[in-house]
Write a protein that holds these residues in place. Structure first.
Motif, PDB file in Angstrom:
ATOM      1  N   GLY A  27      31.692   4.189  55.267  1.00  0.00           N
ATOM      2  CA  GLY A  27      30.582   4.697  54.483  1.00  0.00           C
ATOM      3  C   GLY A  27      31.077   5.165  53.132  1.00  0.00           C
ATOM      4  O   GLY A  27      32.272   5.314  52.885  1.00  0.00           O
ATOM      5  N   ILE A  59      24.212   9.426  55.179  1.00  0.00           N
ATOM      6  CA  ILE A  59      24.758   8.694  56.321  1.00  0.00           C
ATOM      7  C   ILE A  59      25.539   9.656  57.216  1.00  0.00           C
ATOM      8  O   ILE A  59      25.905  10.750  56.795  1.00  0.00           O
ATOM      9  CB  ILE A  59      25.678   7.541  55.860  1.00  0.00           C
ATOM     10  N   ASP A 240      24.928   3.216  50.373  1.00  0.00           N
ATOM     11  CA  ASP A 240      24.339   3.958  51.496  1.00  0.00           C
ATOM     12  C   ASP A 240      24.415   5.471  51.339  1.00  0.00           C
ATOM     13  O   ASP A 240      23.849   6.202  52.131  1.00  0.00           O
ATOM     14  CB  ASP A 240      25.066   3.574  52.796  1.00  0.00           C
ATOM     15  N   THR A 246      20.588   5.289  46.581  1.00  0.00           N
ATOM     16  CA  THR A 246      20.792   4.246  47.585  1.00  0.00           C
ATOM     17  C   THR A 246      20.134   2.942  47.126  1.00  0.00           C
ATOM     18  O   THR A 246      19.253   2.933  46.267  1.00  0.00           O
ATOM     19  CB  THR A 246      20.220   4.654  48.952  1.00  0.00           C
ATOM     20  N   GLU A 269      27.711  -2.062  57.415  1.00  0.00           N
ATOM     21  CA  GLU A 269      27.197  -0.707  57.549  1.00  0.00           C
ATOM     22  C   GLU A 269      28.317   0.201  58.026  1.00  0.00           C
ATOM     23  O   GLU A 269      29.343  -0.264  58.529  1.00  0.00           O
ATOM     24  CB  GLU A 269      26.028  -0.683  58.550  1.00  0.00           C
ATOM     25  N   ASP A 272      31.228  -0.440  60.756  1.00  0.00           N
ATOM     26  CA  ASP A 272      31.464  -1.858  61.022  1.00  0.00           C
ATOM     27  C   ASP A 272      32.918  -2.244  60.756  1.00  0.00           C
ATOM     28  O   ASP A 272      33.582  -1.681  59.877  1.00  0.00           O
ATOM     29  CB  ASP A 272      30.576  -2.736  60.123  1.00  0.00           C
TER      30      ASP A 272
END
Length: 276
Positions: A27, A59, A240, A246, A269, A272
């Motif tokens: 992130g 996030i 994000d 965003t 994301e 991941d």
């Protein structure tokens, strides 16, 4: 910092045995990178919450730095809080003995402004100041420190990371840079990590009044950068993170359509894993 996800992400990195190089998106603009021989790099890991209500994290906090037991180096691209942050990074250095690698202004934040060596069990020898043109060997990786363009930073750098399996480039928060053409010619970059976001209102630090803010490349700029770098795979990041800034990275499919590069757009994301 308490994680929303317990310790599964550090455990996943520790347990992985990639055939090439595995990259986990943390992130914001953070990555954990692990090679086939077990070398682990952490780049710009940040688990802070920002500075609400000015900057608000959108996030989850994906890991607790106290749970990180495998790291050979922590790389920081520039001096901003979401790239160099004691509570996010110093515990990793404390637990693992890893080096903290960054340009002069970044090292100054860690050593002087935040006094990591006083507040954590971090030795002076763990700080490695680098500049454009430097080359650092970390285990199975060769890290080239390169010029980028981030006008909001006092001294940003990027990292071209070479491995026998391929080459990746982390550009920090860079917008298109005059250096990218020569980087594209010099390196065969398999995977490029570029910051992407929208333009929005962010409260001024002093007055609290909303100010039109553009911290990251927009849709056209990120594709310009990826095209100039001749990227095989483009991974947009940072879209994000902050409330009001965003963005939707899927729109980039349309923007890449008429360009030779990047060859592939990969949307990841937080949490991941992708492999070279």
């Amino acid at each position: 910092m308490s994680s929303d996800w317990d310790d599964w992400l550090p455990r996943a990195v520790a347990a992985a045995e990639p055939d090439t190089v595995a990259c986990w998106y943390l992130g914001c603009n953070g990555f954990a990178i692990k090679g086939a021989e077990g070398t682990v790099l952490w780049i710009d890991p940040y688990v802070g919450l920002g500075d609400p209500p000015r900057t608000v994290r959108m996030i989850p906090v994906p890991f607790d730095p106290e749970d990180v037991e495998h790291a050979d180096a922590v790389l920081a691209t520039h001096e901003h809080t979401d790239h160099v942050h004691g509570p996010s990074q110093a515990p990793i250095l404390e637990n693992t003995g890893a080096e903290f690698i960054g340009p002069d202004d970044t090292i100054a934040v860690a050593r002087e402004e935040e006094s990591w060596s006083e507040d954590y069990d971090v030795e002076t020898e763990q700080f490695l100041e680098v500049a454009e043109g430097d080359e650092v060997r970390v285990g199975e990786f060769t890290v080239h420190v390169v010029e980028t363009y981030d006008p909001d930073s006092t001294h940003p750098v990027g990292y071209v990371i070479e491995h026998e399996s391929g080459t990746l480039f982390h550009a920090g928060d860079s917008k298109p840079s005059p250096s990218f053409e020569s980087l594209g010619e010099r390196f065969d970059i398999d995977l490029g990590i570029l910051a992407f976001g929208s333009i929005g209102n962010v409260a001024d630090k002093e007055t609290g009044e909303p100010v039109r803010t553009k911290w990251y490349s927009d849709e056209n700029e990120i594709i310009e950068a990826a095209s100039t770098l001749e990227l095989d795979r483009l991974v947009p990041t940072h879209w994000d993170m902050w409330k009001g800034l965003t963005a939707d990275p899927t729109v980039l499919h349309k923007h890449t359509a008429s360009f030779e590069y990047p060859c592939h757009l990969e949307i990841v994301e937080i949490g991941d894993r992708i492999d070279l």
